[in-house]
Write a protein that holds these residues in place. Structure first.
Motif, mmCIF file in Angstrom:
data_model
loop_
_atom_site.group_PDB
_atom_site.id
_atom_site.type_symbol
_atom_site.label_atom_id
_atom_site.label_comp_id
_atom_site.label_asym_id
_atom_site.label_seq_id
_atom_site.Cartn_x
_atom_site.Cartn_y
_atom_site.Cartn_z
ATOM 1 N N GLY A 190 0.798 -1.209 0.000
ATOM 2 C CA GLY A 190 0.000 0.000 0.000
ATOM 3 C C GLY A 190 0.837 1.268 0.000
ATOM 4 N N LEU A 191 0.153 2.388 0.255
ATOM 5 C CA LEU A 191 0.791 3.699 0.273
ATOM 6 C C LEU A 191 0.935 4.191 1.711
ATOM 7 N N PHE A 192 1.846 5.152 1.899
ATOM 8 C CA PHE A 192 2.163 5.636 3.239
ATOM 9 C C PHE A 192 2.039 7.156 3.301
ATOM 10 N N ASP A 193 1.505 7.623 4.424
ATOM 11 C CA ASP A 193 1.329 9.061 4.613
ATOM 12 C C ASP A 193 2.653 9.764 4.869
ATOM 13 N N VAL A 194 3.559 9.066 5.547
ATOM 14 C CA VAL A 194 4.884 9.617 5.864
ATOM 15 C C VAL A 194 5.927 8.529 5.601
ATOM 16 N N ILE A 195 6.977 8.891 4.883
ATOM 17 C CA ILE A 195 8.096 7.977 4.659
ATOM 18 C C ILE A 195 9.379 8.682 5.092
ATOM 19 N N LEU A 196 10.154 8.015 5.938
ATOM 20 C CA LEU A 196 11.465 8.516 6.348
ATOM 21 C C LEU A 196 12.511 7.693 5.612
ATOM 22 N N GLU A 197 13.298 8.339 4.748
ATOM 23 C CA GLU A 197 14.187 7.614 3.849
ATOM 24 C C GLU A 197 15.632 8.037 4.048
ATOM 25 N N SER A 198 16.502 7.048 4.329
ATOM 26 C CA SER A 198 17.904 7.358 4.617
ATOM 27 C C SER A 198 18.881 6.533 3.793
ATOM 28 N N VAL A 199 18.379 5.728 2.861
ATOM 29 C CA VAL A 199 19.245 4.817 2.107
ATOM 30 C C VAL A 199 19.638 5.399 0.752
ATOM 31 N N GLY A 200 18.705 6.052 0.072
ATOM 32 C CA GLY A 200 18.990 6.630 -1.225
ATOM 33 C C GLY A 200 18.990 5.595 -2.341
ATOM 34 N N GLY A 201 19.367 6.015 -3.538
ATOM 35 C CA GLY A 201 19.442 5.104 -4.672
ATOM 36 C C GLY A 201 18.103 4.470 -4.996
ATOM 37 N N THR A 202 18.121 3.153 -5.208
ATOM 38 C CA THR A 202 16.896 2.446 -5.573
ATOM 39 C C THR A 202 15.869 2.460 -4.444
ATOM 40 N N SER A 203 16.341 2.576 -3.204
ATOM 41 C CA SER A 203 15.410 2.645 -2.069
ATOM 42 C C SER A 203 14.581 3.921 -2.133
ATOM 43 N N LEU A 204 15.210 5.038 -2.402
ATOM 44 C CA LEU A 204 14.476 6.301 -2.523
ATOM 45 C C LEU A 204 13.554 6.269 -3.733
ATOM 46 N N ALA A 205 14.013 5.685 -4.844
ATOM 47 C CA ALA A 205 13.159 5.576 -6.018
ATOM 48 C C ALA A 205 11.896 4.781 -5.709
ATOM 49 N N ALA A 206 12.050 3.687 -4.958
ATOM 50 C CA ALA A 206 10.894 2.877 -4.579
ATOM 51 C C ALA A 206 9.995 3.624 -3.597
ATOM 52 N N ALA A 207 10.600 4.403 -2.710
ATOM 53 C CA ALA A 207 9.812 5.178 -1.738
ATOM 54 C C ALA A 207 8.921 6.190 -2.444
ATOM 55 N N LEU A 208 9.417 6.789 -3.519
ATOM 56 C CA LEU A 208 8.622 7.756 -4.274
ATOM 57 C C LEU A 208 7.336 7.135 -4.811
#
Length: 307
Positions: A190-208
């Protein structure tokens, strides 16, 4: 006094040496350091700073000289604080705006693990607004910031999903408040109201791809060292979502730092916030522990007692 100094050209990255005592400004208190912790960002600083530089941010100890302007805690007060540098020492001078009083129920060891990681977790969660009933996704959930963020989000009424690099690093996260723990962000449902992202790269792309419409994605690190591919077209269906950056060295941090540290340590004293201690030892063991921290072999925070 004794303090650790940077030795980037040597076999070990630092040495314990005799150095001059700090000379506090009128707005600074002199603190006898009882314990300090290490943040992963400081490992990079050791490589970047010159010979003789004195590291150290997270400290806990006792005020031995009050600030000359009369601000801050009195002599003999137990405190925790976040220094700019020089905290891995017997004494450190700290602006009173970067100190908080330490309740008797909280040990120096617990307090020393709080400032940078706890304060970062508190501030990045605030960027998501009120969290009651919201879905929150946290990458790097097994780290120092991550474990504090999981707890603070759960305390605020959020449904928390933590992402960890390996299954063994998930230990204890459910007990801290995570309702789900996964090893790949692609496993998030599912989708998330808040995402805290600290890994970058493909992880940030997936978080978007997983941020809800009008949600907030906070980027506060890039542990992978990778660039992130970005396509605006992939954000269709995520209208109104906001990408927010956070840097712990933001000048605005100091304005609320003392109050924020007080909030954190009050939660610890009340038994509502657990300090994730992965290693507690004397400061003579600092050099070998840095290698373990770099290799992510210590879960939670590493704290060193000044003896």
């Amino acid at each position: 006094m004794l303090a650790f100094v940077n030795t980037p050209g040597n076999e070990t990255p630092l040495e314990l040496r005799e150095v001059a005592e700090p000379q506090p400004t009128d707005q600074e208190a002199l603190v006898e350091v009882k314990a300090f912790s290490v943040n992963r960002g400081e490992l990079a600083l050791l490589a970047a700073r010159p010979e003789g530089w004195r590291p150290g941010q997270d400290i806990a100890g006792i005020v031995v000289k009050r600030a000359a302007d009369g601000s801050g805690p009195e002599v003999g007060t137990r405190v925790l604080g976040l220094a700019e540098q020089g905290g891995w020492a017997q004494h450190v001078a700290l602006p009173t705006a970067r100190l908080a009083v330490l309740p008797e129920q909280v040990s120096f060891t617990q307090a020393a693990a709080l400032p940078m990681a706890g304060h970062t977790a508190l501030r990045i969660l605030r960027l998501g607004g009120a969290l009651l009933g919201k879905r929150v996704l946290i990458t790097g959930a097994a780290g120092g910031v991550g474990r504090f963020a999981v707890q603070l989000a759960a305390l605020s009424g959020a449904d928390v999903t933590g992402v960890v690099g390996h299954a063994e690093r998930a230990e204890g996260l459910r007990e801290l408040g995570a309702s789900a723990v996964i090893t790949q962000i692609d496993q998030a449902q599912g989708l998330f109201d808040v995402i805290l992202e600290s890994v970058g790269g493909t992880s940030l792309a997936a978080a978007l791809q997983r941020i809800a419409p009008h949600g907030t994605l906070v980027v506060f690190g890039n542990s992978s060292g990778e660039d992130t591919p970005f396509s605006l077209f992939k954000l269709f269906g995520h209208e109104g979502a906001r990408l927010q950056t956070f840097f712990s060295y933001d000048p605005g941090v100091t304005s609320t730092l003392s109050a924020d540290l007080t909030t954190l340590v009050t939660l610890v004293a009340a038994g509502k916030l657990t300090v994730p201690l992965g290693r507690e030892t004397i400061w003579n063991d600092l050099a070998p522990a840095l290698t373990e921290l770099r290799d992510r072999r210590i879960q939670g925070k590493a704290v060193f007692l000044v003896r």
